[in-house]
Design a protein around this motif. Structure first.
Motif, short mmCIF file in Angstrom:
data_model
loop_
_atom_site.label_atom_id
_atom_site.label_comp_id
_atom_site.label_asym_id
_atom_site.label_seq_id
_atom_site.Cartn_x
_atom_site.Cartn_y
_atom_site.Cartn_z
N LEU A 91 10.81 -4.90 8.94
CA LEU A 91 9.57 -4.82 9.71
C LEU A 91 8.99 -3.41 9.67
O LEU A 91 9.72 -2.43 9.83
N ASP A 113 -1.03 2.74 5.43
CA ASP A 113 -0.07 2.99 4.35
C ASP A 113 0.46 1.65 3.81
O ASP A 113 1.66 1.50 3.60
N LEU A 114 -0.43 0.69 3.62
CA LEU A 114 0.00 -0.68 3.36
C LEU A 114 -0.40 -1.18 1.98
O LEU A 114 -1.53 -0.98 1.51
N LEU A 115 0.53 -1.88 1.37
CA LEU A 115 0.35 -2.49 0.06
C LEU A 115 -0.61 -3.68 0.15
O LEU A 115 -0.60 -4.41 1.16
N THR A 175 9.84 -5.50 -0.70
CA THR A 175 11.20 -4.96 -0.87
C THR A 175 12.23 -5.68 0.00
O THR A 175 13.40 -5.31 0.01
N HIS A 199 7.17 -6.90 2.63
CA HIS A 199 7.45 -8.12 1.87
C HIS A 199 7.90 -7.85 0.45
O HIS A 199 8.65 -8.62 -0.13
N PRO A 236 1.15 6.35 7.80
CA PRO A 236 -0.30 6.21 7.97
C PRO A 236 -0.93 7.55 8.37
O PRO A 236 -0.22 8.50 8.70
N ARG A 275 12.36 5.92 8.62
CA ARG A 275 11.29 4.93 8.49
C ARG A 275 11.46 4.18 7.17
O ARG A 275 10.48 3.67 6.61
N THR A 296 0.12 -7.32 2.02
CA THR A 296 1.12 -7.20 3.09
C THR A 296 0.87 -8.22 4.20
O THR A 296 -0.24 -8.28 4.74
N PHE A 335 4.05 -5.32 10.57
CA PHE A 335 3.98 -6.03 9.29
C PHE A 335 5.36 -6.20 8.66
O PHE A 335 6.35 -5.67 9.16
N ILE A 389 1.59 5.12 -2.54
CA ILE A 389 1.20 4.87 -1.14
C ILE A 389 1.78 6.00 -0.29
O ILE A 389 2.96 6.36 -0.45
N PRO A 390 0.98 6.60 0.60
CA PRO A 390 1.53 7.66 1.43
C PRO A 390 2.71 7.15 2.25
O PRO A 390 2.82 5.96 2.52
N LYS A 392 3.58 -0.04 -4.94
CA LYS A 392 4.18 0.87 -3.94
C LYS A 392 4.01 2.33 -4.30
O LYS A 392 3.78 3.16 -3.44
N1 SAM Z 1 4.60 3.51 8.89
C1 SAM Z 1 5.47 2.45 8.45
C2 SAM Z 1 6.71 2.32 9.28
O1 SAM Z 1 7.28 3.32 9.68
O2 SAM Z 1 7.12 1.19 9.50
C3 SAM Z 1 5.81 2.55 6.98
C4 SAM Z 1 6.80 3.63 6.59
S1 SAM Z 1 7.37 3.31 4.99
C5 SAM Z 1 8.29 4.74 4.62
C6 SAM Z 1 5.89 3.54 4.06
C7 SAM Z 1 6.05 2.99 2.69
O3 SAM Z 1 6.16 1.59 2.78
C8 SAM Z 1 4.83 3.21 1.81
O4 SAM Z 1 4.89 4.48 1.21
C9 SAM Z 1 4.99 2.09 0.79
O5 SAM Z 1 5.71 2.54 -0.33
C10 SAM Z 1 5.83 1.05 1.52
N2 SAM Z 1 5.13 -0.22 1.74
C11 SAM Z 1 3.89 -0.41 2.26
N3 SAM Z 1 3.62 -1.73 2.34
C12 SAM Z 1 4.73 -2.37 1.85
C13 SAM Z 1 5.07 -3.74 1.68
N4 SAM Z 1 4.22 -4.72 2.01
N5 SAM Z 1 6.29 -4.04 1.15
C14 SAM Z 1 7.15 -3.06 0.81
N6 SAM Z 1 6.89 -1.75 0.95
C15 SAM Z 1 5.69 -1.40 1.47
#
Ligand code: SAM
Length: 232
Positions: free
Chosen positions: A99, A123-125, A65, A63, A25, A91, A128, A60, A21-22, A18
């Protein structure tokens, strides 16, 4: 009433953890990833016509966290990590239903060996689970008049520099195409938690099979070393 959903695909991403990751996106365009469809959806019919769209919405599951639950109030990094807003005004990954929703560029659709979408700027791990894909419809969804609350505008960027050691590691490791740009775009976002500002501290971010070690001082992120992840 309960609803259950099954993944229709899985993300293969250079982001192996994690950290780094930005936070949204589009901020790191050099992040290329694949969305591999799973059976029974891995059939060309399911994506017929999708290649005509430049962007897609990816639904997505957070998963990694999702077992940490949720709170009504969260502290968004954009507010410095102190001020709180409601979970539904954020967010945050910690939500009643874990989700996520990301708007990403669709680079190509491949049906050669299974069915996969090549995506840019997500911005996906890695790993995911994806629940759904929908085409982005600009005339309905692009709203230049919209108001962005406490995130009205992109975050300030850091300058990125490379140490001689990091440059020599790059030459030895021959990393994937666009790796340098990926590192620079990721570090420019300032991946540190909002409350940390220790110029002596060394951080590591996992990209592909590499651990990129860096420090941040005076608005400059300095890449110190590129190590194979196995040496972490
Ligand atoms: N654009 C998306 C949204 O608003 O639903 C994501 C926003 S969230 C603040 C972005 C963060 O989600 C990333 O910086 C990363 O740390 C986290 N992330 C990405 N994929 C993930 C995953 N599969 N499980 C848990 N955290 C994830």
């Amino acid at each position: 009433m309960n609803y259950s959903f099954e993944p229709i695909g899985v993300i293969r991403s250079p982001y192996r953890e994690k950290f780094g990751i930005p936070r949204q996106p589009s901020l790191v365009s050099a992040a290329r990833m694949r969305l591999e469809l799973l059976p029974p959806y891995a059939q060309p019919d399911c994506v017929r016509g999708l290649e005509a769209f430049s962007h897609v919405w990816i639904h997505f599951v957070f998963h990694q966290t999702m077992d940490r639950g949720w709170q009504p109030l969260v502290r968004p990094p954009r507010l410095g990590g102190n001020a709180k807003v409601g979970v539904f005004a954020s967010r945050s990954t910690h939500r009643p239903n874990p989700l996520g929703l990301s708007l990403v560029e669709l680079v190509s659709v491949s049906c050669d060996n299974g069915v996969a979408l090549e995506l840019a700027g997500a911005d996906l791990l890695d790993g995911t689970p994806v629940l759904d894909i929908k085409p982005y419809i600009p005339f309905v969804e692009a709203r230049p008049d919209a108001v962005g609350g406490f995130v009205d505008g992109p975050p300030p960027l850091l300058r990125v520099e490379w140490s001689e050691t990091a440059r020599s590691h790059l030459a030895e490791l021959s990393p994937p195409k666009d790796f340098i740009l990926l590192v620079e775009q990721v570090l420019a976002q300032d991946p540190r938690p909002a409350y940390q500002d220790d110029p002596e501290r060394i951080y590591g971010v996992s990209l592909y099979r590499y651990n990129v070690r860096f420090g941040i001082a005076g608005g400059i992120a300095r890449v110190l070393e590129i190590l194979p992840a196995a040496q972490n």
